[in-house]
Design an enzyme around this catalytic site. Structure first.
Site, PDB file in Angstrom:
ATOM      1  N   SER A 127       0.766  -1.197   0.060  1.00  0.00           N
ATOM      2  CA  SER A 127      -0.105   0.080  -0.047  1.00  0.00           C
ATOM      3  C   SER A 127       0.663   1.366   0.091  1.00  0.00           C
ATOM      4  O   SER A 127       0.365   2.285  -0.255  1.00  0.00           O
ATOM      5  CB  SER A 127      -0.890   0.126   1.090  1.00  0.00           C
ATOM      6  OG  SER A 127      -1.660  -1.136   1.332  1.00  0.00           O
ATOM      7  N   HIS A 148      -1.394  -3.241  -6.687  1.00  0.00           N
ATOM      8  CA  HIS A 148      -2.118  -2.840  -5.594  1.00  0.00           C
ATOM      9  C   HIS A 148      -3.490  -3.032  -6.088  1.00  0.00           C
ATOM     10  O   HIS A 148      -4.061  -2.253  -6.526  1.00  0.00           O
ATOM     11  CB  HIS A 148      -1.491  -1.363  -5.275  1.00  0.00           C
ATOM     12  CG  HIS A 148      -2.216  -1.000  -3.929  1.00  0.00           C
ATOM     13  ND1 HIS A 148      -2.716   0.281  -3.709  1.00  0.00           N
ATOM     14  CD2 HIS A 148      -2.493  -1.597  -2.742  1.00  0.00           C
ATOM     15  CE1 HIS A 148      -3.041   0.317  -2.578  1.00  0.00           C
ATOM     16  NE2 HIS A 148      -3.064  -0.921  -1.912  1.00  0.00           N
ATOM     17  N   GLU A 160      -3.497  -0.518  -8.955  1.00  0.00           N
ATOM     18  CA  GLU A 160      -2.424   0.465  -9.073  1.00  0.00           C
ATOM     19  C   GLU A 160      -1.386  -0.354  -9.577  1.00  0.00           C
ATOM     20  O   GLU A 160      -0.856  -1.029  -8.972  1.00  0.00           O
ATOM     21  CB  GLU A 160      -2.425   1.291  -8.140  1.00  0.00           C
ATOM     22  CG  GLU A 160      -3.411   2.500  -7.717  1.00  0.00           C
ATOM     23  CD  GLU A 160      -3.131   3.249  -6.453  1.00  0.00           C
ATOM     24  OE1 GLU A 160      -3.698   4.147  -6.166  1.00  0.00           O
ATOM     25  OE2 GLU A 160      -2.527   2.561  -5.453  1.00  0.00           O
ATOM     26  N   ASN A 198      -4.714   6.063  -2.032  1.00  0.00           N
ATOM     27  CA  ASN A 198      -4.629   6.099  -0.886  1.00  0.00           C
ATOM     28  C   ASN A 198      -4.274   7.573  -0.274  1.00  0.00           C
ATOM     29  O   ASN A 198      -4.604   7.932   0.841  1.00  0.00           O
ATOM     30  CB  ASN A 198      -3.512   5.165   0.076  1.00  0.00           C
ATOM     31  CG  ASN A 198      -4.178   3.836   0.420  1.00  0.00           C
ATOM     32  OD1 ASN A 198      -5.362   3.568   0.505  1.00  0.00           O
ATOM     33  ND2 ASN A 198      -3.378   2.667   0.320  1.00  0.00           N
TER      34      ASN A 198
HETATM   35  N1  LIG Z   1      -5.554  -5.218   4.153  1.00  0.00           N
HETATM   36  C1  LIG Z   1      -6.013  -4.270   3.076  1.00  0.00           C
HETATM   37  O1  LIG Z   1      -6.991  -3.723   3.036  1.00  0.00           O
HETATM   38  C2  LIG Z   1      -5.117  -3.939   2.124  1.00  0.00           C
HETATM   39  C3  LIG Z   1      -5.448  -3.371   0.862  1.00  0.00           C
HETATM   40  C4  LIG Z   1      -4.706  -3.139  -0.096  1.00  0.00           C
HETATM   41  C5  LIG Z   1      -3.005  -3.685  -0.230  1.00  0.00           C
HETATM   42  N2  LIG Z   1      -2.747  -4.091   1.148  1.00  0.00           N
HETATM   43  C6  LIG Z   1      -1.609  -4.775   1.189  1.00  0.00           C
HETATM   44  O2  LIG Z   1      -1.386  -5.874   1.096  1.00  0.00           O
HETATM   45  C7  LIG Z   1      -0.243  -6.644   1.991  1.00  0.00           C
HETATM   46  C8  LIG Z   1      -0.717  -7.851   2.735  1.00  0.00           C
HETATM   47  O3  LIG Z   1      -1.932  -6.962   3.511  1.00  0.00           O
HETATM   48  P1  LIG Z   1      -2.891  -7.861   4.305  1.00  0.00           P
HETATM   49  O4  LIG Z   1      -3.932  -6.892   4.971  1.00  0.00           O
HETATM   50  O5  LIG Z   1      -3.438  -9.066   3.604  1.00  0.00           O
HETATM   51  O6  LIG Z   1      -2.044  -8.522   5.650  1.00  0.00           O
HETATM   52  P2  LIG Z   1      -2.275  -9.746   6.517  1.00  0.00           P
HETATM   53  O7  LIG Z   1      -1.657  -9.456   7.860  1.00  0.00           O
HETATM   54  O8  LIG Z   1      -3.911  -9.857   6.733  1.00  0.00           O
HETATM   55  O9  LIG Z   1      -1.878 -11.287   5.823  1.00  0.00           O
HETATM   56  C9  LIG Z   1      -0.562 -11.188   5.578  1.00  0.00           C
HETATM   57  C10 LIG Z   1      -0.102 -12.692   5.511  1.00  0.00           C
HETATM   58  O10 LIG Z   1       1.249 -13.005   5.017  1.00  0.00           O
HETATM   59  C11 LIG Z   1       1.676 -14.024   5.865  1.00  0.00           C
HETATM   60  N3  LIG Z   1       3.069 -14.229   5.595  1.00  0.00           N
HETATM   61  C12 LIG Z   1       4.011 -13.597   6.575  1.00  0.00           C
HETATM   62  N4  LIG Z   1       5.402 -13.676   6.075  1.00  0.00           N
HETATM   63  C13 LIG Z   1       5.220 -14.615   5.159  1.00  0.00           C
HETATM   64  C14 LIG Z   1       6.128 -15.076   4.183  1.00  0.00           C
HETATM   65  N5  LIG Z   1       7.472 -14.880   4.318  1.00  0.00           N
HETATM   66  N6  LIG Z   1       5.676 -16.065   3.132  1.00  0.00           N
HETATM   67  C15 LIG Z   1       4.297 -16.319   2.809  1.00  0.00           C
HETATM   68  N7  LIG Z   1       3.438 -15.556   3.763  1.00  0.00           N
HETATM   69  C16 LIG Z   1       3.871 -14.698   4.937  1.00  0.00           C
HETATM   70  C17 LIG Z   1       1.101 -13.836   7.201  1.00  0.00           C
HETATM   71  O11 LIG Z   1       0.999 -15.003   7.834  1.00  0.00           O
HETATM   72  C18 LIG Z   1      -0.481 -13.304   6.636  1.00  0.00           C
HETATM   73  O12 LIG Z   1      -1.127 -14.529   6.639  1.00  0.00           O
HETATM   74  C19 LIG Z   1       0.402  -5.439   2.573  1.00  0.00           C
HETATM   75  O13 LIG Z   1       1.452  -5.034   1.819  1.00  0.00           O
HETATM   76  C20 LIG Z   1      -1.021  -4.373   2.660  1.00  0.00           C
HETATM   77  O14 LIG Z   1      -0.265  -3.223   2.705  1.00  0.00           O
HETATM   78  C21 LIG Z   1      -3.488  -4.477   2.023  1.00  0.00           C
END
Ligand SMILES: NC(=O)c1ccc[n+]([C@@H]2O[C@H](COP(=O)([O-])OP(=O)(O)OC[C@H]3O[C@@H](n4cnc5c(N)ncnc54)[C@H](O)[C@@H]3O)[C@@H](O)[C@H]2O)c1
Length: 290
Positions: A127, A148, A160, A198
């Site tokens: 993000s 993204h 994005e 964002n």
């Molecule tokens: N939550 C949102 O609304 C949102 C929206 C757009 C983008 N993002 C981006 O997406 C990414 C993930 O966010 P999220 O909200 O899904 O996070 P989250 O914390 O819900 O999930 C992340 C997952 O990654 C796993 N993980 C950690 N280390 C790992 C590794 N080495 N190999 C494989 N898996 C691993 C964790 O166990 C977890 O299940 C971030 O960069 C975030 O900024 C999030």
């Protein structure tokens, strides 16, 4: 470049649905997380979303229940869950969706560089973090870009496509083509804090967070009023619980550091994150979740 097979790393709030989006477009996808229980949660999310989408088509009499059952099995059959990098040897496109921390992302990009074929594009769902820095962890920075998605990935149309310093034009074009192949609309943007969406979204929600803290308002009341205005489907605090407070806080801090006081970091949100209350994914945030 045509994407015959994809992979998603991280099966959390975003990863399970991203895999579902790719599989629904007919493309096989490997979904990796660090523990089997997290992989299962991602696969379950993909099942729920697919069932809801197909159920909607059945109730509108666009497809029969029999077709829906068959399509459900086909779509879910294209997603293979794993805790290892097996299945990454023939992928064309990877979406990294691990937590928003550069150290974790760089480790994952270094590993992906080793286990995927040289032509594969390595994309991040970040993000706010630097695509250039993720590219530096690989020997193919020209094939690293941002990709993204927005929450919930199965519904939101926009992606994005973010250009790092070394990202090639071919990579950006291939990423935009892949976005189209999975029925999304790509918007190409530079590596600036908050990218496009964002930056806009947080400038508005910053004022809601600020006034809620300054006036000691009840977050549930604020959500209720905003939701009842009919301008958005849910209030910003409930939405933050769904997105994950850690992710939202990280973006808020990054925007504040980049653009100054016009972006606000809520101390209330910070306290919740420090206490491990990250929203729906931990069962508690601004709200309690069953
Ligand atoms: N939550 C949102 O609304 C949102 C929206 C757009 C983008 N993002 C981006 O997406 C990414 C993930 O966010 P999220 O909200 O899904 O996070 P989250 O914390 O819900 O999930 C992340 C997952 O990654 C796993 N993980 C950690 N280390 C790992 C590794 N080495 N190999 C494989 N898996 C691993 C964790 O166990 C977890 O299940 C971030 O960069 C975030 O900024 C999030």
């Amino acid at each position: 470049m045509f994407v015959f097979k994809a992979a998603v790393v991280g099966a959390g709030t975003m990863g399970g649905e991203i895999a579902q989006v790719i599989a629904s477009a007919g493309i096989p996808v490997v979904l990796k997380d660090v523990k089997q229980e997290f992989v299962e949660t991602g696969l379950e999310k993909a099942r729920q979303v697919t069932e809801a989408q197909l159920g909607g088509l059945v109730s509108k009499e666009k497809i029969s229940q029999e077709d829906a059952d068959r399509q459900l099995e086909e779509i879910l059959g294209r997603i293979v869950g794993t805790t290892e990098y097996d299945g990454f040897g023939d992928v064309d496109f990877v979406v990294e969706a691990v937590p928003e921390r550069m150290d974790i992302k760089q480790t994952v990009f270094g590993e992906l560089d080793e286990v995927t074929p040289g032509h594969a594009i390595l994309a991040s769902n970040t993000s706010s973090l630097s695509i250039t820095e993720m590219g530096e962890a690989t020997l193919r920075p020209d094939k690293v870009c941002g990709f993204h998605f927005f929450y919930p990935a199965s519904m939101m149309r926009l992606i994005e496509v973010i250009e790092g310093d070394e990202t090639s034009d071919e990579t950006l074009q291939a990423a935009a083509n892949f976005a189209q192949a999975i029925r999304k609309t790509a918007v190409r943007c530079g590596e600036v804090p908050g990218f496009v969406v964002n930056r806009i979204l947080n400038s508005a929600v910053s004022e809601v967070w600020r006034v809620t803290d300054e006036e000691h308002l009840d977050v549930k009341e604020v959500d209720k009023v905003i939701q009842e205005s009919g301008t958005v489907p849910m209030g910003p605090f409930f939405l933050t619980d769904l997105l994950g407070l850690d992710t939202v806080l990280h973006v808020a801090i990054h925007l504040r550091e980049s653009y100054g006081d016009r972006f606000y970091v809520s101390p209330r949100m910070k306290e919740l994150v420090e206490a491990g209350n990250l929203g729906q994914k931990t069962g508690k945030g601004f709200y309690e979740h069953g």
